[in-house]
Design an enzyme around this catalytic site. Structure first.
Site, short mmCIF file in Angstrom:
data_model
loop_
_atom_site.label_atom_id
_atom_site.label_comp_id
_atom_site.label_asym_id
_atom_site.label_seq_id
_atom_site.Cartn_x
_atom_site.Cartn_y
_atom_site.Cartn_z
CD GLU A 5 -10.55 -7.86 -1.38
OE1 GLU A 5 -9.79 -6.97 -1.95
OE2 GLU A 5 -11.50 -7.48 -0.71
CB CYS A 12 -11.14 -1.09 -8.06
SG CYS A 12 -11.55 -2.43 -6.83
CG HIS A 64 -2.30 -1.08 0.73
ND1 HIS A 64 -2.07 -2.29 1.09
CD2 HIS A 64 -3.56 -0.57 0.30
CE1 HIS A 64 -3.31 -2.85 0.68
NE2 HIS A 64 -4.00 -1.84 0.20
CG ASP A 85 -5.96 -8.29 -1.31
OD1 ASP A 85 -4.88 -8.73 -0.86
OD2 ASP A 85 -6.85 -7.60 -0.72
#
Length: 583
Positions: free
Chosen positions: A450, A521, A208, A474
């Protein structure tokens, strides 16, 4: 001497500047420039901190128990001597007076320089005195009470943009940050910082830290291993965010070459900017939805500027980070969601419920301490384990929906009983608002795909939800059993793995059959090398960081899905999709 450090390319672009080293034990030190008239006050802050530590050590000496070991008294003497060392105090004054560094930054900079000298000493005892110096510096910093992020100016400091700094006569070069690691909460503060780019020792392409770097369009290299040990304070550094290379102490020829590349990148961005108001329609007339991923309400403005037609993913967990255990309540969240809705100027906003755990701990301090956090209590599991907290968030979202188009998205669902529990919590939140007489608006409900189990159960999922969002980050991680934050296995993280592509294709196809929207996304959505393939597989909704929208739009405007569809099926059927993608 010029040398290079190789890492992972995570955010495109070139950054050139002086290195600012942040040791991992001092990631809470603020870095900002002061005004010339503030120099005396900053030096005084250091002096007061140093004096406070000296008084504390002297009190400890005076109150030393009679049975205390003699080594302890000797250690206190060493620390007192280090406090008065002219190399430390004189160096700090230099950084404040000559470079206009704030007091905390000046102190840590001088420590790094002295620490290098300790490391080069042959005598073991003298080398070990580095730890004593570090303890002294830490004590001074504690008294000076720096801010919580390595890159955030304090509230009282005037914030300068990078352009301001480049035009300021007192600062003639940009700066780049070199650190062991940066947490997601640290990265949020990067937007108000003075740095043009950053390098970290650890991290993966879809950690992230990397994702937020891309969202802010900051050149970055992660997983550069020993960069924070190899790069010296104030070294000239080039960050090549395209190649994943950090060039240290470059020659004039290399500097000139990268300066030229910087200008070329700027020209390309100017060309792309002309596409901002152009509708994203393929050659054969398919209208494509280009949405933005955001982390904070204030990011909505950048999404609108980039030409996004809505927010496809509002990562609400960033509202919860760095709170030291004080989670935001319903009203605070409600105001944040309303700010994002207002910033999108009537365009739809998809809010994902809190997704914490693994590489996104609530505590700013670092990773989850569970044995296998990626497979532990995270995302929807974490929310369902704390229904009161979960309904706080649900009520805030429902209330905000009264003021604009809102969709509600749930992460990491894998079981039918999780779906049923989640929907029951939504109904309870509505009932609680009804009981209070508080108005709220309608929301579409969606699920993140995910986990491979969710992709394989997509037909069942669509019976419960209005839309789906494929979180490729993920999905790839769990399909391939790859920890996406671990640079040691980063080479195995493959969005073009046949198993991953088949799961993505099946979800898109099932959504089309049932007449429900499917969006991608994850990072794959913003990867221009994947745009044509996703279009060929039937995807008509992409959500990505605002900085990536225009480049993807350019690919869409050049695409003809009539030709891409059969080609995409060939790629899907092949054992080596990557080879077909570049052919």
């Amino acid at each position: 001497m010029t040398f290079s450090v190789h890492g992972l390319a995570v955010a495109r672009g070139i950054a050139i500047g002086r290195a600012v080293l942040v040791a991992s034990s001092r990631v809470d030190v603020a870095h900002y420039f002061i005004q010339p008239e503030q120099v005396a006050a900053e030096i005084e802050r250091v002096r007061q901190g140093r004096n406070a530590v000296a008084e504390e050590l002297q009190r400890l000496q005076a109150d030393m128990p009679h049975d205390a070991p003699p080594e302890l008294a000797a250690l206190l003497d060493v620390h007192l001597m280090l406090l008065q060392d002219e190399m430390l105090t004189g160096g700090v004054k230099h950084w404040i007076s000559e470079r206009l560094y704030n007091a905390e930054w000046a102190l840590t900079t001088q420590f790094e320089l002295i620490a290098r000298q300790f490391d080069e000493m042959e005598d073991d005892y003298l080398r070990e005195r580095k730890a004593d110096l570090e303890q002294v510096v830490e004590r001074i910093l504690r008294y000076m009470k720096g801010v919580a992020s390595p890159v955030a100016p304090p509230a009282s400091s005037p914030r300068k943009t990078q352009q301001d700094l480049l035009l300021d006569d007192t600062v003639d070069v940009p700066l780049v940050l070199v650190a062991h690691d940066l947490s997601p909460a640290d990265m949020l503060q990067f937007k108000q910082s003075v740095f043009a780019g950053f390098v970290t020792d650890v991290g993966g392409k879809t950690s992230h830290t990397a994702i937020v770097a891309r969202s802010m369009d900051i050149p970055a290299v992660v997983g550069a291993r020993a960069a924070s040990q190899l790069v010296r304070q104030d070294d000239w550094v080039i960050i090549d965010g395209d190649a994943g290379v950090v060039i240290v102490d470059p020659s004039p020829i290399i500097l000139a070459e990268y300066g030229f590349r910087q200008r070329q990148v700027a020209l390309e961005r100017e060309r792309l900017a002309r596409l901002r108001h152009t509708p994203a329609i393929t050659i054969d007339g398919h209208k494509i939805e280009l949405l933005a991923n955001i982390e904070q309400p204030g990011d909505a403005a950048a999404a609108v500027r980039a030409g996004a037609v809505g927010v496809g993913l509002f990562r609400s967990e960033f509202l919860f980070m760095g709170k030291n255990g004080n989670l935001p309540g319903e009203d605070e969240q409600y105001r944040a969601y309303c700010e994002a809705i207002d910033g999108m100027q009537g365009l739809p906003v998809t809010i994902r419920t809190i997704d914490v755990g693994a590489d996104k701990p609530l505590d700013k301090g670092g990773k989850d301490t569970h044995l296998n956090p990626a497979l532990g209590l995270r995302a929807i599991r974490w929310s369902l384990a704390d229904p009161s907290m979960f309904r706080n968030q649900l009520r805030a979202v429902l209330r905000a929906a009264a003021y604009g188009q809102v969709k509600l998205l749930f992460p990491m669902l894998a079981h039918r009983h999780e779906i049923e529990q989640t929907l029951a919590q939504v109904e309870l939140a509505r009932a609680e608002l009804d009981a209070r007489g508080v108005p709220y608006g309608p929301v579409q409900l969606g699920a993140m795909i995910e986990v491979p189990a969710a992709a394989l159960m997509v037909r069942s999922f669509l019976h419960y939800f209005d839309f789906l969002s494929i979180g490729t980050n993920d999905l790839i991680q769990y399909t391939l059993a790859i920890d996406r934050a671990d640079e040691a296995v980063a080479h195995l993280y493959d969005p073009l793995h046949p198993a991953v592509l088949r799961l993505v294709a099946d979800v898109i196809a099932e959504g089309e059959r049932q007449g429900k929207s499917v969006c991608v996304c994850g990072e794959t959505a913003g990867d221009v090398t994947m745009t044509r393939l996703l279009l060929g597989l039937g995807l008509r909704s992409f959500s990505m960081h605002p900085a990536q929208i225009l480049a993807v739009k350019q690919e869409i405007l050049r695409a003809d899905t009539r030709k891409l569809a059969p080609w995409a099926q060939q790629v899907l059927a092949g054992d080596e999709p990557a080879a077909l993608l570049v052919s």
